[in-house]
Write a protein that holds these residues in place. Structure first.
Motif, PDB file in Angstrom:
ATOM      1  N   UNK A  13       0.829  -1.218   0.000  1.00 37.58           N
ATOM      2  CA  UNK A  13       0.000   0.000   0.000  1.00 37.58           C
ATOM      3  C   UNK A  13       0.859   1.263   0.000  1.00 37.58           C
ATOM      4  N   UNK A  14       1.897   1.265   0.849  1.00 38.94           N
ATOM      5  CA  UNK A  14       2.762   2.455   0.919  1.00 38.94           C
ATOM      6  C   UNK A  14       3.403   2.718  -0.439  1.00 38.94           C
ATOM      7  N   UNK A  15       3.941   1.660  -1.051  1.00 40.46           N
ATOM      8  CA  UNK A  15       4.648   1.829  -2.330  1.00 40.46           C
ATOM      9  C   UNK A  15       3.653   2.208  -3.434  1.00 40.46           C
ATOM     10  N   UNK A 103      11.475  -6.274  -1.848  1.00 41.51           N
ATOM     11  CA  UNK A 103      11.453  -5.643  -0.508  1.00 41.51           C
ATOM     12  C   UNK A 103      11.232  -6.706   0.573  1.00 41.51           C
ATOM     13  N   UNK A 104      11.053  -7.953   0.171  1.00 38.84           N
ATOM     14  CA  UNK A 104      10.643  -8.981   1.129  1.00 38.84           C
ATOM     15  C   UNK A 104      11.761  -9.325   2.116  1.00 38.84           C
ATOM     16  N   UNK A 105      11.373  -9.860   3.245  1.00 39.18           N
ATOM     17  CA  UNK A 105      12.340 -10.345   4.234  1.00 39.18           C
ATOM     18  C   UNK A 105      12.025 -11.790   4.598  1.00 39.18           C
ATOM     19  N   UNK A 141      15.102  -1.307   0.171  1.00 37.55           N
ATOM     20  CA  UNK A 141      14.010  -0.838   1.034  1.00 37.55           C
ATOM     21  C   UNK A 141      13.602  -1.805   2.149  1.00 37.55           C
ATOM     22  N   UNK A 142      14.141  -3.041   2.138  1.00 36.89           N
ATOM     23  CA  UNK A 142      13.724  -4.017   3.157  1.00 36.89           C
ATOM     24  C   UNK A 142      14.249  -3.661   4.546  1.00 36.89           C
ATOM     25  N   UNK A 143      15.152  -2.675   4.633  1.00 39.05           N
ATOM     26  CA  UNK A 143      15.793  -2.339   5.918  1.00 39.05           C
ATOM     27  C   UNK A 143      15.097  -1.203   6.661  1.00 39.05           C
ATOM     28  N   UNK A 144      13.974  -0.720   6.104  1.00 37.13           N
ATOM     29  CA  UNK A 144      13.224   0.340   6.804  1.00 37.13           C
ATOM     30  C   UNK A 144      11.737   0.000   6.805  1.00 37.13           C
ATOM     31  N   UNK A 145      11.022   0.638   7.739  1.00 31.51           N
ATOM     32  CA  UNK A 145       9.586   0.380   7.810  1.00 31.51           C
ATOM     33  C   UNK A 145       8.866   1.059   6.635  1.00 31.51           C
ATOM     34  N   UNK A 146       7.644   0.583   6.344  1.00 31.80           N
ATOM     35  CA  UNK A 146       6.946   0.982   5.115  1.00 31.80           C
ATOM     36  C   UNK A 146       6.830   2.500   4.959  1.00 31.80           C
ATOM     37  N   UNK A 151       8.910   7.905   2.318  1.00 32.44           N
ATOM     38  CA  UNK A 151       9.060   9.285   2.788  1.00 32.44           C
ATOM     39  C   UNK A 151      10.254   9.373   3.735  1.00 32.44           C
ATOM     40  N   UNK A 152      11.476   9.197   3.190  1.00 32.48           N
ATOM     41  CA  UNK A 152      12.663   9.206   4.062  1.00 32.48           C
ATOM     42  C   UNK A 152      12.855  10.537   4.779  1.00 32.48           C
ATOM     43  N   UNK A 153      12.334  11.617   4.192  1.00 32.73           N
ATOM     44  CA  UNK A 153      12.533  12.942   4.800  1.00 32.73           C
ATOM     45  C   UNK A 153      11.852  13.040   6.160  1.00 32.73           C
ATOM     46  N   UNK A 154      10.893  12.146   6.431  1.00 28.64           N
ATOM     47  CA  UNK A 154      10.191  12.190   7.715  1.00 28.64           C
ATOM     48  C   UNK A 154      11.103  11.767   8.868  1.00 28.64           C
ATOM     49  N   UNK A 155      12.225  11.119   8.563  1.00 30.34           N
ATOM     50  CA  UNK A 155      13.184  10.721   9.597  1.00 30.34           C
ATOM     51  C   UNK A 155      14.469  11.515   9.383  1.00 30.34           C
ATOM     52  N   UNK A 156      14.873  12.291  10.398  1.00 27.01           N
ATOM     53  CA  UNK A 156      16.159  13.014  10.371  1.00 27.01           C
ATOM     54  C   UNK A 156      16.370  13.777   9.074  1.00 27.01           C
ATOM     55  N   UNK A 157      15.287  14.316   8.536  1.00 27.00           N
ATOM     56  CA  UNK A 157      15.398  15.112   7.316  1.00 27.00           C
ATOM     57  C   UNK A 157      15.931  14.341   6.123  1.00 27.00           C
ATOM     58  N   UNK A 158      15.873  13.006   6.208  1.00 24.32           N
ATOM     59  CA  UNK A 158      16.312  12.193   5.073  1.00 24.32           C
ATOM     60  C   UNK A 158      17.810  11.940   5.044  1.00 24.32           C
ATOM     61  N   UNK A 159      18.544  12.393   6.079  1.00 22.81           N
ATOM     62  CA  UNK A 159      19.990  12.201   6.077  1.00 22.81           C
ATOM     63  C   UNK A 159      20.336  10.816   6.627  1.00 22.81           C
ATOM     64  N   UNK A 160      19.969   9.802   5.876  1.00 15.72           N
ATOM     65  CA  UNK A 160      20.254   8.418   6.259  1.00 15.72           C
ATOM     66  C   UNK A 160      20.287   7.576   4.988  1.00 15.72           C
TER      67      UNK A 160
END
Ligand SMILES: NC(=O)c1ccc[n+]([C@@H]2O[C@H](COP(=O)([O-])OP(=O)(O)OC[C@H]3O[C@@H](n4cnc5c(N)ncnc54)[C@H](OP(=O)(O)O)[C@@H]3O)[C@@H](O)[C@H]2O)c1
Length: 224
Positions: A13-15, A103-105, A141-146, A151-160
């Protein structure tokens, strides 16, 4: 671009929703779209697919085969234990030659604690690649939550950092472009698909960090 997203869970859904917002033509695949739409909410999945779909009318909900047929590029967002089976049911002829964002684990909780059903000497991404030798599997993308995936910018301004790996250089470049359109800027190419072993095993650590923080919205930065 025409994109087939195989999977109707939070990741699918997120993707699919993000791709729809970016103007792509998205078909989301399921074993049985009617059954998936009728599924009630659960503790893990408080929003039903039907509720989600009400807000994402541009995403067509079809079978795995129809989603794979539609996509020039495919996304595997199915349960890891069922990914090879789900892709088989889509049909190799609809997957061959296409980039498949995996993206599967391979998570396995059957022993009462987190483990990987693949062991340490292979990855689920490589299993998928072996099952579909003519697909161009790209693990990412399998290493982060959906929610962070799209929306990587929602965490630490995307600096990861987000990792990619895969055997096909052109497919990795196309997928990296898609990641940039999601907001990712620190994209670390780990080389061929065997790097997925580490990216999947990282989940053993991710699960502990998630438990410690009590929140899944985090990521790591590879500081150089
Ligand atoms: N949740 C996260 O934030 C997160 C983060 C990183 C990676 N991942 C990985 O991303 C993948 C998707 O995770 P998720 O949480 O969105 O959903 P999920 O519950 O792990 O998977 C849902 C999808 O798997 C399909 N599926 C389940 N059993 C199946 C079977 N026996 N045969 C064929 N298909 C089957 C479902 O099909 P139907 O549509 O027919 O029900 C559905 O489309 C997983 O591999 C997970 O490990 C998740």
């Amino acid at each position: 671009m025409r994109i087939g997203v195989l999977g109707t869970g939070v990741v699918g859904r997120a993707i699919a929703g993000r791709l729809e917002g970016l103007g792509h033509e998205v078909v989301m695949g399921s074993r049985d779209p009617a059954a998936a739409l009728g599924r009630p909410a659960s503790g893990w999945d408080p929003q039903t697919l039907a509720e989600w779909h009400d807000g994402h009318g541009g995403v067509r909900l079809e079978t795995f085969a129809e989603a794979a047929e539609h996509g020039e590029l495919l996304v595997n967002a199915t349960n890891g234990a069922a990914s090879v089976e789900a892709l088989r049911s889509a049909g190799a002829e609809r997957i061959n030659g296409k980039a498949v964002v995996d993206i599967s684990n391979p998570l396995d909780f059957s022993a009462g604690h987190p483990g990987l059903f693949t062991g340490w000497d292979e990855s689920l991404a490589e299993r998928i690649q072996r099952a579909f030798p003519r697909a161009k599997v790209v693990k990412t993308l399998n290493t982060v939550t959906a929610s962070v995936m799209v929306d990587p910018l929602s965490v630490a301004g995307g600096d990861h950092t987000i990792f990619v790996c895969g055997d096909d250089v052109d497919a990795k470049a196309r997928v990296s472009e898609l990641l940039r359109s999601f907001g990712w800027s620190d994209i670390l190419d780990l080389g061929d698909l065997s790097s997925a072993r580490g990216a999947e095993a990282y989940l053993m650590w991710w699960i502990r960090v998630r438990a410690t923080l009590g929140d899944a919205r985090f990521n790591v930065k590879i500081a150089r």
